[in-house]
Design an enzyme around this catalytic site. Sequence first.
Site, PDB file in Angstrom:
ATOM      1  N   HIS A 171       0.819  -1.221   0.000  1.00 19.38           N
ATOM      2  CA  HIS A 171       0.000   0.000   0.000  1.00 19.38           C
ATOM      3  C   HIS A 171       0.849   1.267   0.000  1.00 19.38           C
ATOM      4  O   HIS A 171       0.327   2.351  -0.250  1.00 19.38           O
ATOM      5  CB  HIS A 171      -0.978   0.000   1.185  1.00 19.38           C
ATOM      6  CG  HIS A 171      -0.365   0.253   2.517  1.00 19.38           C
ATOM      7  ND1 HIS A 171      -0.097  -0.750   3.433  1.00 19.38           N
ATOM      8  CD2 HIS A 171       0.046   1.402   3.117  1.00 19.38           C
ATOM      9  CE1 HIS A 171       0.424  -0.222   4.510  1.00 19.38           C
ATOM     10  NE2 HIS A 171       0.532   1.073   4.358  1.00 19.38           N
ATOM     11  N   ASP A 236     -11.653 -11.479  -0.484  1.00 19.89           N
ATOM     12  CA  ASP A 236     -12.479 -10.543   0.265  1.00 19.89           C
ATOM     13  C   ASP A 236     -11.790  -9.993   1.505  1.00 19.89           C
ATOM     14  O   ASP A 236     -12.213  -8.975   2.038  1.00 19.89           O
ATOM     15  CB  ASP A 236     -13.792 -11.230   0.670  1.00 19.89           C
ATOM     16  CG  ASP A 236     -14.668 -11.552  -0.533  1.00 19.89           C
ATOM     17  OD1 ASP A 236     -14.504 -10.865  -1.555  1.00 19.89           O
ATOM     18  OD2 ASP A 236     -15.483 -12.484  -0.458  1.00 19.89           O
ATOM     19  N   SER A 312       4.439   1.952   8.566  1.00 16.45           N
ATOM     20  CA  SER A 312       3.966   0.924   7.638  1.00 16.45           C
ATOM     21  C   SER A 312       5.085   0.480   6.708  1.00 16.45           C
ATOM     22  O   SER A 312       5.848   1.301   6.203  1.00 16.45           O
ATOM     23  CB  SER A 312       2.805   1.460   6.794  1.00 16.45           C
ATOM     24  OG  SER A 312       1.689   1.734   7.595  1.00 16.45           O
TER      25      SER A 312
END
Length: 379
Positions: A171, A236, A312
């Site tokens: 990300h 998902d 992160s």
Amino acid sequence: MRRSTVSMVGLPALIFLLWTVEGVISSSSHWKPTWPSYKVPVVVPQLTVNLDKPQFDAEAKLEVVSPCDPSCHKRSPLPTYEEVKDYLSYETLYSNGSRTETEVGIYIITSGNAGAPSRSRTKRQIYGYDTRFNIFGKDFLLNYPFSTSVKLSTGCTGTLVAEKHVLTAAHCIHDGKSYVKGAKKLRVGFLRPKLKDGSKGANISSSSEPERMKFQWIRVKRTHVPKGWIKGNANDIGMDYDYALLELKKPHKRKFMNIGVSPPARQLPGGRIHFSGYDNDRPGNLVYRFCDVKDETFDLLYQQCDAQPGASGSGVYVRMWKRPNHRWERKIIGIFSGHQWVDTNGSPQDFNVAVRITPLKYAQICYWIKGNYMDCRDG
């Protein structure tokens, strides 16, 4: 001479090998916390195609959100063989803005005399008292293991895992739909002492204050992101594939930390993990922390290590005894994905989440680094 056989992984074997962690050498009878011995599968490229150049129009994400809590992850059905192949296929972005997509094959190598394979809410990422430690002074910052932590120009942290490679969170460079704005000219920053005027490199510093540091930047040559992270192909539960590998344009000349397959939480020394990152609330400082693992799934470690956005992409590591080498060794067993708000029946809970390096992910990342699957057989 022992013969090796390469075979395609069938679904039962895939599930047995990739999602079970019991078939390793146990260290429970040994007084030292010992690295388990894994025999990992093989993940190799099958087909590479060119893609259109990306737009680089996404904003860098420093926080991730999931509607699925640990119990939800554990109830989810295991992916099929074809799904796993799709998740482990990957995009490669080059410094000139071009990109490719590579499909992979998954195989098991067995030896002739071998048996079964081994198997906007307040961003509250501080839990109780803040237990993070700033790392000051070049004697610490430039020494292992803290020297393996680097800063990405998009605002995240990464970890040196080879002479020219940095492991980070996906990300940090891709939001699941598009590459972030800074990914085209991505750079990696290394903390170095800031020389004072007229010092000509001499070590002149006041004993009463920490030595000032600055970042020296190296451009990234290419990046690899698994398709499992890209939302059009992801499952998902989403965060399982939040990792990426960066290849630098030149060697960094620092000691790096090897990657390893994540043992079960109960085998970690004290049940704890460690990582260092560049938290946004402490600009210019490298921040170290450790904490207990609260829960785990096949792909994620849930913990409440104090952290803020910017950490992160940090490499989560532990130090265990390496029996074949008769020495202690730190290895990266996960990638800190960041703070995660989990919506459970309308009641939000917060965790800090790390993506585990499973046998499959180890095989993939190792191949990205070394380019030869035979060098990636032992996790």
